[in-house]
Write a protein that holds these residues in place. Structure first.
Motif: not given
Ligand SMILES: [Zn+2]
Length: 571
Positions: A351-352, A356-361, A376-378, A416-418
């Motif tokens: 994702l990076r 993308y910036g990523t986050e983890r829960q 990952a948020r768009k 997510a990439r596309t």
């Protein structure tokens, strides 16, 4: 004693004898007369100047007389014997003849102007064979050797094109300005001629390429016609110029607003032929301009621009690579274990790389282990609304979980990439859920990741979440289903079915009893759907491996989901 002294003595004794004779005889005094002849007979240059050094012959009519001469001082003492050469410059010759008997000729004089030297000059600019556009400025600096004393001085500068006189100027330093606009393009011979006052001249030719025409850029094309982001595409074009055989060209890629994205590294020297330049394509999809700037040797510039599109197409090979990593390299991904965490790391790394910036829960499982959701948020153009697309990445041991759910989590990475460069109205939230599978076979002891995700959503976030799709097991079977428990709104399910029907996709509805991550979203009142291919009889077994994946099913699902999102939310 020298011969000349002997002669002088001889002449004097002769005079003495003659004098004695004359005093005795009745006087008949004759004065000698000297005639002067030159060769050439008269000045061969202009304004009385000799261009050829004249030979001067002095001849006395009295054979007994001695002829004397001198230059520039009226005191001729030098005895004339042979023809004299006049010196360079402006000089006066004094001469007379005498017999030594007191009857001397009075001194005569004649002015000689001699300039046998050709003037010289340099053409300071432009250089020979230079390509010229616009006015041609020929800088000339001429000089005549030692103008003050010995030379006639410069008369004029002339400029010819071919045999045609273009200009003449009385000056020693001058810049000829030739308007080339009406000169036929091509190689032209220019000749500079410098004259001095005596008429000596010197000429020199230079060739210049007159070129006021812009080069021509033809046959512009990009191959492939719709390139993919981050790929390389080739810009083809043909260059031509009437005069220059070689042209420089640079290729630029620009955004529609003109911002430069990339340019070809070097200006390339290219001939009159089809040329090409490989260009790196932008990171983001969209409309772009390629711009070809051609410049000929004369500096004429031509620019050609054309629009083209850069796409970010769905690529099944990327999904295959992710699934290979997840199901074969990592393999069994039991929840809360190192293998599951390693999968989370892999997803996050990809994702990076996509930007993308990523986050983890992080959340605690019933067995005390820790698991993670990777998010990952768009951000959409309407960030007040959001749409969640999720897939769990854990597997039920001892299964390597290729279909369940390596397919969904790998597909989601490519999605997510596309989607990264696309304009989407709601914010898209991609979630890779940890720990979906059941622990210890106890009903309800499952869906830890999605349950945790929903539990963190406040009322306003739930209200702004317009839908959720779970992608789970999309690589084995013959039936493509959209599923729900019917415990939440059916709006998304119905919309997906409508879209499929309108676009000729074979998607059918099948009720579900809560076997995937959409369940908790449904229970939270969010319109939700599960995409699944059926029937897979080997899920949750070691046989659920990479080799048996039906790639057509994965491909159809990915393209369908991508088209659905773009159709419903794009722009
Ligand atoms: Zn599953």
């Amino acid at each position: 004693m020298s011969r000349s002294k002997l002669r002088i003595i001889g002449a004097i004794s002769l005079l003495v004898v003659a004098g004695l004779y004359l005093t005795q005889a009745t006087l008949a005094v004759s004065v000698p007369s000297t005639s002067l002849k030159t060769h050439p007979a008269s000045s061969d240059g202009r304004d009385g100047w000799f261009k050829t050094i004249p030979k001067i012959t002095l001849e006395s009519d009295d054979a007994t007389a001695v002829t004397y001469y001198s230059w520039d001082t009226p005191d001729p003492k030098q005895i004339y014997k042979y023809a004299i050469k006049a010196p360079q410059g402006k000089h006066t010759l004094y001469y007379y003849s005498g017999t030594g008997a007191g009857a001397d000729e009075s001194i005569k004089q004649k002015v000689f102007k001699v300039d046998s030297w050709r003037p010289s000059f340099i053409i300071k600019a432009p250089k020979h064979r230079k390509h010229v556009r616009g006015p041609l400025r020929i800088k000339v600096r001429a000089y005549d050797p030692d103008v003050s004393a010995q030379s006639s001085g410069l008369s004029e500068l002339r400029l010819y094109m071919g045999s045609r006189l273009l200009a003449k100027k009385k000056a020693s330093v001058y810049t000829f300005k030739v308007r080339t606009r009406y000169i036929k393009p091509g190689k032209r011979r220019f000749r500079v001629l410098v004259k001095d006052k005596a008429g000596n001249k010197r000429g020199r030719s230079r060739h210049y390429f007159i070129d006021n025409k812009k080069p021509v850029i033809k046959t512009v094309a990009v191959e492939p016609s719709v390139p993919s982001v981050r790929s390389r595409a080739t810009v083809f074009f043909k260059l031509a110029d009437r005069v220059s055989r070689r042209i420089f060209a640079t290729v630029q890629i620009r955004k529609i607003d003109g911002t430069l994205v990339s340019r070809s590294k070097r200006r390339r020297r290219m001939g009159k032929k089809l040329v090409f330049q490989s260009m790196k394509m932008p990171e983001q999809e969209g409309a772009y301009i390629y711009r070809i700037i051609a410049r000929d040797y004369a500096g004429n510039r031509q620019v050609k621009t054309a629009k083209f599109k850069v796409e970010n197409p769905w690529n099944l090979n990327n999904v295959k690579n992710h699934l290979f990593e997840i199901s074969k390299v990592i393999g069994v991904r039991d929840e809360g274990t190192a293998a599951e965490h390693r999968t989370a790391d892999y997803i996050e790394g990809k994702l990076r790389a996509f930007g993308y910036g990523t986050e983890r829960q992080a959340f605690r499982l019933s067995n005390g282990r820790l698991s993670y959701n990777v998010i990952a948020r768009k951000t959409g153009t309407d960030p007040g609304r959001q749409f969640v697309i999720g897939a769990h990445y854990d597997s039920q041991p001892p299964s390597p979980g290729a279909n369940d759910n390596g397919t969904g989590s790998s597909l989601l990475l490519e999605l997510a990439r596309t989607m990264k460069g696309k304009k989407i109205r709601p914010t898209l939230i991609f979630v890779w859920f940890g720990a979906e599978e059941r622990i210890g076979g106890v009903r309800g002891n499952e869906h830890f990741g999605s349950r945790h995700f929903v539990s963190l959503m406040g009322p306003s976030e739930r209200a702004s979440t317009i839908g959720m799709i779970s992608v789970d097991m999309v690589g084995v079977g013959h039936f493509f289903h959209v599923r729900s428990t019917q415990r939440g709104p059916m709006t998304l399910v119905n919309d997906i079915l409508n879209f499929a029907g309108q676009n000729g996709h074979a998607v059918s509805y099948r009720r579900d009893y809560g076997a995937s991550d959409h369940l908790d979203f449904e229970l939270a009142g969010i319109p939700s759907a599960w995409l699944e291919w059926r029937v897979d009889n080997l899920f949750h077994t070691p046989a659920d491996n990479y080799e048996r994946i039906q790639w057509d099913a994965v491909d159809i699902t990915g393209r369908f989901l991508s088209n659905y999102l773009l159709n419903r939310f794009g722009g």
